[in-house]
Design a protein around this motif. Structure first.
Motif, PDB file in Angstrom:
ATOM      1  N   ILE A  99       0.796  -1.233   0.000  1.00  0.00           N
ATOM      2  CA  ILE A  99       0.000   0.000   0.000  1.00  0.00           C
ATOM      3  C   ILE A  99       0.830   1.285   0.000  1.00  0.00           C
ATOM      4  N   LYS A 100       2.136   1.170   0.178  1.00  0.00           N
ATOM      5  CA  LYS A 100       2.944   2.385   0.350  1.00  0.00           C
ATOM      6  C   LYS A 100       2.865   3.330  -0.845  1.00  0.00           C
ATOM      7  N   ILE A 101       2.605   2.816  -2.015  1.00  0.00           N
ATOM      8  CA  ILE A 101       2.481   3.681  -3.194  1.00  0.00           C
ATOM      9  C   ILE A 101       1.286   4.624  -3.068  1.00  0.00           C
ATOM     10  N   GLU A 102       0.284   4.217  -2.273  1.00  0.00           N
ATOM     11  CA  GLU A 102      -0.910   5.031  -2.079  1.00  0.00           C
ATOM     12  C   GLU A 102      -0.701   6.110  -1.015  1.00  0.00           C
ATOM     13  N   ILE A 103       0.380   6.002  -0.257  1.00  0.00           N
ATOM     14  CA  ILE A 103       0.688   6.983   0.780  1.00  0.00           C
ATOM     15  C   ILE A 103       1.707   7.948   0.201  1.00  0.00           C
ATOM     16  N   GLU A 104       1.367   9.212   0.163  1.00  0.00           N
ATOM     17  CA  GLU A 104       2.198  10.201  -0.508  1.00  0.00           C
ATOM     18  C   GLU A 104       3.377  10.688   0.318  1.00  0.00           C
ATOM     19  N   LYS A 105       3.573  10.142   1.478  1.00  0.00           N
ATOM     20  CA  LYS A 105       4.601  10.636   2.379  1.00  0.00           C
ATOM     21  C   LYS A 105       5.593   9.521   2.681  1.00  0.00           C
ATOM     22  N   LYS A 106       6.836   9.909   2.860  1.00  0.00           N
ATOM     23  CA  LYS A 106       7.885   8.952   3.251  1.00  0.00           C
ATOM     24  C   LYS A 106       7.696   8.612   4.728  1.00  0.00           C
ATOM     25  N   VAL A 107       7.573   7.332   5.017  1.00  0.00           N
ATOM     26  CA  VAL A 107       7.441   6.859   6.394  1.00  0.00           C
ATOM     27  C   VAL A 107       8.702   6.069   6.732  1.00  0.00           C
ATOM     28  N   ASN A 108       9.382   6.479   7.783  1.00  0.00           N
ATOM     29  CA  ASN A 108      10.577   5.766   8.240  1.00  0.00           C
ATOM     30  C   ASN A 108      10.152   4.732   9.271  1.00  0.00           C
ATOM     31  N   ILE A 109      10.372   3.468   8.945  1.00  0.00           N
ATOM     32  CA  ILE A 109       9.954   2.377   9.834  1.00  0.00           C
ATOM     33  C   ILE A 109      11.187   1.777  10.487  1.00  0.00           C
ATOM     34  N   PHE A 110      11.169   1.777  11.809  1.00  0.00           N
ATOM     35  CA  PHE A 110      12.243   1.184  12.596  1.00  0.00           C
ATOM     36  C   PHE A 110      11.712  -0.078  13.243  1.00  0.00           C
ATOM     37  N   MET A 111      12.228  -1.223  12.799  1.00  0.00           N
ATOM     38  CA  MET A 111      11.819  -2.477  13.415  1.00  0.00           C
ATOM     39  C   MET A 111      12.454  -2.535  14.783  1.00  0.00           C
ATOM     40  N   TRP A 112      11.652  -2.843  15.777  1.00  0.00           N
ATOM     41  CA  TRP A 112      11.976  -2.695  17.189  1.00  0.00           C
ATOM     42  C   TRP A 112      11.711  -4.039  17.828  1.00  0.00           C
ATOM     43  N   SER A 113      12.758  -4.757  18.244  1.00  0.00           N
ATOM     44  CA  SER A 113      12.569  -6.111  18.752  1.00  0.00           C
ATOM     45  C   SER A 113      13.601  -6.486  19.803  1.00  0.00           C
ATOM     46  N   SER A 114      13.216  -7.402  20.660  1.00  0.00           N
ATOM     47  CA  SER A 114      14.164  -7.939  21.641  1.00  0.00           C
ATOM     48  C   SER A 114      15.005  -9.060  21.026  1.00  0.00           C
ATOM     49  N   SER A 115      14.662  -9.452  19.813  1.00  0.00           N
ATOM     50  CA  SER A 115      15.394 -10.519  19.138  1.00  0.00           C
ATOM     51  C   SER A 115      16.760 -10.017  18.647  1.00  0.00           C
TER      52      SER A 115
END
Length: 134
Positions: free
Chosen positions: A76-92
């Motif tokens: 769906i990211k093509i439908e979102i006009e804004k850059k979203v920075n995703i930080f995967m956050w895990s105890s692994s």
């Protein structure tokens, strides 16, 4: 705006406190799983100010985990006009997870829980303040 997707309310609260201490007034939105966050993104994709600039995404969650969220977000990211920075956050600390995350263009960085206060301050110092809209 900053999004936190994590089923652990202790981590949600801790991260919100750290964000507020480092970026007072930042808008924060939380979700207990990837499915609720994805529905929010789909419902708000036409309104940029309702889309987080940054998302902290937990890896292990019920209903929709971090990997499932990333796969759906990629569609769906093509439908979102804004850059979203995703930080995967895990105890692994599993190198397989880190390697997999590094191969996903939607993931900006893999962060290991718990983040130390010094690490968080460095994160906010290095990350452009323009991503944290009030």
């Amino acid at each position: 705006m900053i999004g936190i997707i994590d089923d652990d309310i202790i981590y949600q609260f801790t991260l919100m406190k750290i964000i507020n201490d480092n970026k007072p007034g930042a808008r924060i939105i939380t979700f207990p799983n990837g499915k609720k966050a994805m529905q929010y993104l789909k419902d708000n994709k036409a309104t940029n100010e309702n889309i987080p600039d940054v998302i902290f995404l937990d890896l292990h969650m019920p209903i929709m985990d971090g990997w499932q969220f990333i796969d759906e977000y990629a569609r769906i990211k093509i439908e979102i006009e804004k850059k979203v920075n995703i930080f995967m956050w895990s105890s692994s600390v599993d190198p397989v997870h880190m390697e997999r995350a590094s191969k996903k263009s939607e993931i900006s960085k893999y962060i290991t829980k718990p983040m130390q206060l010094e690490e968080v301050k460095k994160f906010f110092d290095n990350f452009e303040s323009s991503y944290f809209l009030l």
